[in-house]
Design a protein around this motif. Structure first.
Motif, PDB file in Angstrom:
ATOM      1  N   GLU A   1       0.840  -1.202   0.000  1.00 35.94           N
ATOM      2  CA  GLU A   1       0.000   0.000   0.000  1.00 35.94           C
ATOM      3  C   GLU A   1       0.875   1.251   0.000  1.00 35.94           C
ATOM      4  OE1 GLU A   1      -4.083  -0.884   2.327  1.00 35.94           O
ATOM      5  OE2 GLU A   1      -2.299  -1.202   3.548  1.00 35.94           O
ATOM      6  N   ARG A   2       1.904   1.252   0.814  1.00 36.81           N
ATOM      7  CA  ARG A   2       2.804   2.402   0.853  1.00 36.81           C
ATOM      8  C   ARG A   2       3.503   2.595  -0.489  1.00 36.81           C
ATOM      9  NH1 ARG A   2       3.345   4.507   5.759  1.00 36.81           N
ATOM     10  NH2 ARG A   2       2.717   3.252   7.557  1.00 36.81           N
ATOM     11  N   ALA A   3       3.883   1.506  -1.132  1.00 34.83           N
ATOM     12  CA  ALA A   3       4.557   1.602  -2.429  1.00 34.83           C
ATOM     13  C   ALA A   3       3.635   2.198  -3.481  1.00 34.83           C
ATOM     14  CB  ALA A   3       5.039   0.216  -2.857  1.00 34.83           C
ATOM     15  N   ALA A   4       2.348   1.833  -3.427  1.00 35.87           N
ATOM     16  CA  ALA A   4       1.392   2.356  -4.403  1.00 35.87           C
ATOM     17  C   ALA A   4       1.154   3.851  -4.213  1.00 35.87           C
ATOM     18  CB  ALA A   4       0.071   1.593  -4.288  1.00 35.87           C
ATOM     19  N   LEU A   5       1.274   4.331  -2.978  1.00 42.37           N
ATOM     20  CA  LEU A   5       1.013   5.739  -2.690  1.00 42.37           C
ATOM     21  C   LEU A   5       2.250   6.613  -2.873  1.00 42.37           C
ATOM     22  CD1 LEU A   5      -1.108   5.256   0.561  1.00 42.37           C
ATOM     23  CD2 LEU A   5      -1.969   6.023  -1.650  1.00 42.37           C
ATOM     24  N   ALA A   6       3.434   6.035  -2.767  1.00 45.68           N
ATOM     25  CA  ALA A   6       4.678   6.807  -2.745  1.00 45.68           C
ATOM     26  C   ALA A   6       4.842   7.775  -3.910  1.00 45.68           C
ATOM     27  CB  ALA A   6       5.873   5.856  -2.662  1.00 45.68           C
ATOM     28  N   PRO A   7       4.507   7.391  -5.170  1.00 45.77           N
ATOM     29  CA  PRO A   7       4.722   8.331  -6.282  1.00 45.77           C
ATOM     30  C   PRO A   7       3.845   9.581  -6.211  1.00 45.77           C
ATOM     31  CG  PRO A   7       4.479   6.070  -7.071  1.00 45.77           C
ATOM     32  CD  PRO A   7       4.059   6.069  -5.654  1.00 45.77           C
ATOM     33  N   PHE A   8       2.800   9.544  -5.397  1.00 41.54           N
ATOM     34  CA  PHE A   8       1.839  10.647  -5.358  1.00 41.54           C
ATOM     35  C   PHE A   8       1.977  11.496  -4.097  1.00 41.54           C
ATOM     36  CE2 PHE A   8       0.077   6.977  -7.581  1.00 41.54           C
ATOM     37  CZ  PHE A   8      -0.183   7.517  -8.823  1.00 41.54           C
ATOM     38  N   LYS A   9       2.996  11.211  -3.288  1.00 37.11           N
ATOM     39  CA  LYS A   9       3.170  11.901  -2.014  1.00 37.11           C
ATOM     40  C   LYS A   9       3.385  13.397  -2.240  1.00 37.11           C
ATOM     41  CE  LYS A   9       5.883  11.719   2.256  1.00 37.11           C
ATOM     42  NZ  LYS A   9       6.946  10.991   2.998  1.00 37.11           N
ATOM     43  N   SER A  10       2.681  14.208  -1.448  1.00 35.35           N
ATOM     44  CA  SER A  10       2.820  15.663  -1.544  1.00 35.35           C
ATOM     45  C   SER A  10       4.185  16.081  -1.032  1.00 35.35           C
ATOM     46  CB  SER A  10       1.720  16.351  -0.725  1.00 35.35           C
ATOM     47  OG  SER A  10       1.925  17.754  -0.686  1.00 35.35           O
ATOM     48  N   VAL A  11       4.865  16.931  -1.786  1.00 36.22           N
ATOM     49  CA  VAL A  11       6.208  17.363  -1.412  1.00 36.22           C
ATOM     50  C   VAL A  11       6.169  18.312  -0.222  1.00 36.22           C
ATOM     51  CG1 VAL A  11       8.259  18.611  -2.188  1.00 36.22           C
ATOM     52  CG2 VAL A  11       7.084  17.036  -3.748  1.00 36.22           C
ATOM     53  N   ASP A  12       5.234  19.267  -0.262  1.00 37.46           N
ATOM     54  CA  ASP A  12       5.208  20.307   0.771  1.00 37.46           C
ATOM     55  C   ASP A  12       4.054  20.154   1.764  1.00 37.46           C
ATOM     56  OD1 ASP A  12       3.075  20.980  -0.821  1.00 37.46           O
ATOM     57  OD2 ASP A  12       3.850  22.933  -1.428  1.00 37.46           O
ATOM     58  N   GLY A  13       3.233  19.120   1.613  1.00 42.74           N
ATOM     59  CA  GLY A  13       2.132  18.905   2.542  1.00 42.74           C
ATOM     60  C   GLY A  13       0.944  19.819   2.336  1.00 42.74           C
ATOM     61  N   ARG A  14       0.894  20.509   1.193  1.00 39.29           N
ATOM     62  CA  ARG A  14      -0.193  21.469   0.946  1.00 39.29           C
ATOM     63  C   ARG A  14      -1.123  20.983  -0.163  1.00 39.29           C
ATOM     64  NH1 ARG A  14       0.822  26.266   3.626  1.00 39.29           N
ATOM     65  NH2 ARG A  14       2.880  26.288   4.603  1.00 39.29           N
ATOM     66  N   THR A  15      -1.379  19.690  -0.167  1.00 42.40           N
ATOM     67  CA  THR A  15      -2.281  19.109  -1.162  1.00 42.40           C
ATOM     68  C   THR A  15      -3.454  18.451  -0.464  1.00 42.40           C
ATOM     69  OG1 THR A  15      -0.451  18.696  -2.686  1.00 42.40           O
ATOM     70  CG2 THR A  15      -2.492  17.479  -3.066  1.00 42.40           C
ATOM     71  N   LEU A  16      -4.637  18.754  -0.944  1.00 39.87           N
ATOM     72  CA  LEU A  16      -5.866  18.149  -0.452  1.00 39.87           C
ATOM     73  C   LEU A  16      -6.263  17.050  -1.433  1.00 39.87           C
ATOM     74  CD1 LEU A  16      -8.927  20.138   0.874  1.00 39.87           C
ATOM     75  CD2 LEU A  16      -9.250  18.230  -0.672  1.00 39.87           C
ATOM     76  N   PHE A  17      -6.484  15.834  -0.944  1.00 40.05           N
ATOM     77  CA  PHE A  17      -6.832  14.702  -1.795  1.00 40.05           C
ATOM     78  C   PHE A  17      -8.326  14.409  -1.699  1.00 40.05           C
ATOM     79  CE2 PHE A  17      -2.312  14.227  -1.337  1.00 40.05           C
ATOM     80  CZ  PHE A  17      -1.896  13.678  -2.543  1.00 40.05           C
ATOM     81  N   LEU A  18      -8.928  14.177  -2.865  1.00 41.47           N
ATOM     82  CA  LEU A  18     -10.372  13.928  -2.961  1.00 41.47           C
ATOM     83  C   LEU A  18     -10.657  12.475  -3.272  1.00 41.47           C
ATOM     84  CD1 LEU A  18     -11.744  16.898  -5.122  1.00 41.47           C
ATOM     85  CD2 LEU A  18     -12.099  16.532  -2.687  1.00 41.47           C
ATOM     86  N   LEU A  19     -11.550  11.858  -2.504  1.00 38.95           N
ATOM     87  CA  LEU A  19     -12.093  10.559  -2.865  1.00 38.95           C
ATOM     88  C   LEU A  19     -13.277  10.775  -3.794  1.00 38.95           C
ATOM     89  CD1 LEU A  19     -10.392   9.801  -0.337  1.00 38.95           C
ATOM     90  CD2 LEU A  19     -12.149   8.108   0.204  1.00 38.95           C
ATOM     91  N   PRO A  20     -13.573   9.808  -4.675  1.00 40.96           N
ATOM     92  CA  PRO A  20     -14.740   9.969  -5.559  1.00 40.96           C
ATOM     93  C   PRO A  20     -16.023  10.121  -4.751  1.00 40.96           C
ATOM     94  CG  PRO A  20     -13.361   8.145  -6.280  1.00 40.96           C
ATOM     95  CD  PRO A  20     -12.851   8.549  -4.929  1.00 40.96           C
ATOM     96  N   TYR A  21     -16.837  11.086  -5.138  1.00 41.21           N
ATOM     97  CA  TYR A  21     -18.127  11.293  -4.481  1.00 41.21           C
ATOM     98  C   TYR A  21     -19.136  10.272  -4.993  1.00 41.21           C
ATOM     99  CZ  TYR A  21     -17.170  15.617  -1.957  1.00 41.21           C
ATOM    100  OH  TYR A  21     -16.710  16.542  -1.057  1.00 41.21           O
ATOM    101  N   GLU A  22     -20.021   9.860  -4.116  1.00 43.15           N
ATOM    102  CA  GLU A  22     -21.074   8.916  -4.463  1.00 43.15           C
ATOM    103  C   GLU A  22     -22.416   9.649  -4.454  1.00 43.15           C
ATOM    104  OE1 GLU A  22     -20.880   5.716  -1.703  1.00 43.15           O
ATOM    105  OE2 GLU A  22     -18.824   5.143  -2.233  1.00 43.15           O
ATOM    106  N   LEU A  23     -23.077   9.677  -5.608  1.00 46.00           N
ATOM    107  CA  LEU A  23     -24.403  10.266  -5.729  1.00 46.00           C
ATOM    108  C   LEU A  23     -25.353   9.221  -6.287  1.00 46.00           C
ATOM    109  CD1 LEU A  23     -22.582  12.868  -5.549  1.00 46.00           C
ATOM    110  CD2 LEU A  23     -24.281  13.987  -6.993  1.00 46.00           C
ATOM    111  N   ASP A  24     -26.645   9.399  -6.026  1.00 41.88           N
ATOM    112  CA  ASP A  24     -27.611   8.419  -6.524  1.00 41.88           C
ATOM    113  C   ASP A  24     -27.888   8.582  -8.015  1.00 41.88           C
ATOM    114  OD1 ASP A  24     -29.136  10.714  -6.502  1.00 41.88           O
ATOM    115  OD2 ASP A  24     -30.437  10.091  -4.852  1.00 41.88           O
ATOM    116  N   SER A  25     -27.300   9.610  -8.619  1.00 41.98           N
ATOM    117  CA  SER A  25     -27.364   9.790 -10.065  1.00 41.98           C
ATOM    118  C   SER A  25     -25.963   9.623 -10.627  1.00 41.98           C
ATOM    119  CB  SER A  25     -27.908  11.181 -10.420  1.00 41.98           C
ATOM    120  OG  SER A  25     -27.632  11.508 -11.766  1.00 41.98           O
ATOM    121  N   GLU A  26     -25.755   8.620 -11.470  1.00 40.78           N
ATOM    122  CA  GLU A  26     -24.424   8.371 -12.016  1.00 40.78           C
ATOM    123  C   GLU A  26     -23.941   9.538 -12.856  1.00 40.78           C
ATOM    124  OE1 GLU A  26     -22.018   5.032 -14.708  1.00 40.78           O
ATOM    125  OE2 GLU A  26     -24.115   4.723 -14.154  1.00 40.78           O
TER     126      GLU A  26
END
Length: 338
Positions: A128-153
């Motif tokens: 899991e850590r290996a999969a995330l490593a390439p996307f790590k924020s350099v300065d810690g000022r990045t907000l990450f979004l999970l996909p939103y779930e709505l009842d309308s696709e």
């Protein structure tokens, strides 16, 4: 004529199922990981700058029902927003802001509010850590979004495609609007690079730490009355500050569905997005200033200035956020004291 109009209004409210003078908050508190009800959760309600602690915690199944008319005067309930704060030993405290569709209609039922355990996550596996490593924020000022779930696709696809840009624009505009010489630096928005269940808040936090994220946001919602998008988002601040317990915040947005197809979505998002980000950035800036050798007191003073600017923008209904800002200001004062 006035009496007839008043009678018609009462009749309409009765037909619509609106309880006159009612102000009730009811629902269930659950363990974010298991979904089981949590007993013994302390509840606090804040409206119009006044706070009330429920004398009874949640019951055996996590259920609660609070009659606010017996806890607050009528003029305090003549508002469209309230904060509900949840706390239980061993779990991270949470504050959620609830917005009514109109003033004085503070009735919210069938709520399901999750709490996340402080410990026991077990961290992440090496893969899991290996999969995330390439996307790590350099300065810690990045907000990450999970996909939103709505009842309308279709609406979900549109929201997930457009939300990163509009959140970034809305939040950074808010940061720049703070009337200080050195406002917080702009933040970035990225989609979460791997799949993770939004309901497993403990795992989401582990992913956020591995990504050096400023915050992780997730949400779900639906289409009300066929034309209005209603979305509830969890804003999970990732950096920790020893001695200060920041809460997870929930943001409820409501906007016409056709806004998803316009360039003005950012204008419809609540100002709480920017306010939460000010808190998150302040934690990051305080940590970095304290870790510097020698301690960067100038950076601490800059952080104090924009926190004060944020506090000036808040009103009586924002007591829970003000309390968080005051805790951060107190920590800064401790660090800059001679």
């Amino acid at each position: 004529m006035t009496r007839v109009l008043a009678w018609l209004i009462v009749l309409w409210m009765t037909q619509q199922g609106v309880a006159l003078g009612a102000a009730t908050v009811a629902g269930r508190v659950v363990d974010a990981a298991s979904g089981d009800g949590l007993a013994g959760v302390a509840l606090r309600i804040e409206v119009s700058g006044s706070a009330w602690d429920s004398p009874a915690p949640t019951g055996p199944g996590g259920g609660f029902s609070l009659d606010l008319t017996s806890a607050f005067p009528a003029d305090a309930l003549d508002t469209d927003a309230l904060f509900i704060s949840l706390s239980k030993p061993g779990f991270r405290p949470v504050t959620r802001i609830m917005r009514a569709q109109r003033r004085g209609a503070l009735t919210f039922t069938r709520l399901e509010l999750p709490l996340t355990r402080v410990a026991g996550g077990g961290g992440l596996a090496p893969d899991e850590r290996a999969a995330l490593a390439p996307f790590k924020s350099v300065d810690g000022r990045t907000l990450f979004l999970l996909p939103y779930e709505l009842d309308s696709e279709a609406a979900a696809n549109s929201l997930n495609r457009r939300l990163p840009f509009h959140l970034k624009r809305g939040i950074n505009t808010h940061l720049q609007s703070l009337q200080v010489d050195n406002p917080p630096e702009a933040i970035g928005i990225e989609r979460m690079p791997v799949k993770v269940s939004a309901t497993n808040t403990e795992k989401v936090r582990d992913y956020g730490v591995a990504l050096n994220a400023l915050a992780v946001v997730s949400g779900q919602g639906g289409i009300a009355e066929g034309t209005t998008v209603e979305v509830a988002s969890e804003y999970l601040i990732i950096p920790d500050l020893p001695g200060v317990q920041l809460r997870s915040f929930y943001v409820d947005d409501r906007f016409p569905e056709n806004t998803l197809r316009s360039g003005k979505l950012f204008e419809r998002l609540q100002a709480l997005w920017g306010g939460n980000t000010v808190l998150a950035v302040a934690v990051l800036d305080i940590n970095q200033a304290v870790a510097a050798r020698p301690k960067d007191t100038a950076a601490l003073k800059r952080t104090r200035a924009y926190l004060l600017a944020q506090r000036r923008q808040l009103g009586p209904a924002d007591g829970a956020v003000v309390a968080q800002i005051n805790a951060l200001l107190a920590r800064i004062d401790e660090e800059v004291a001679p």
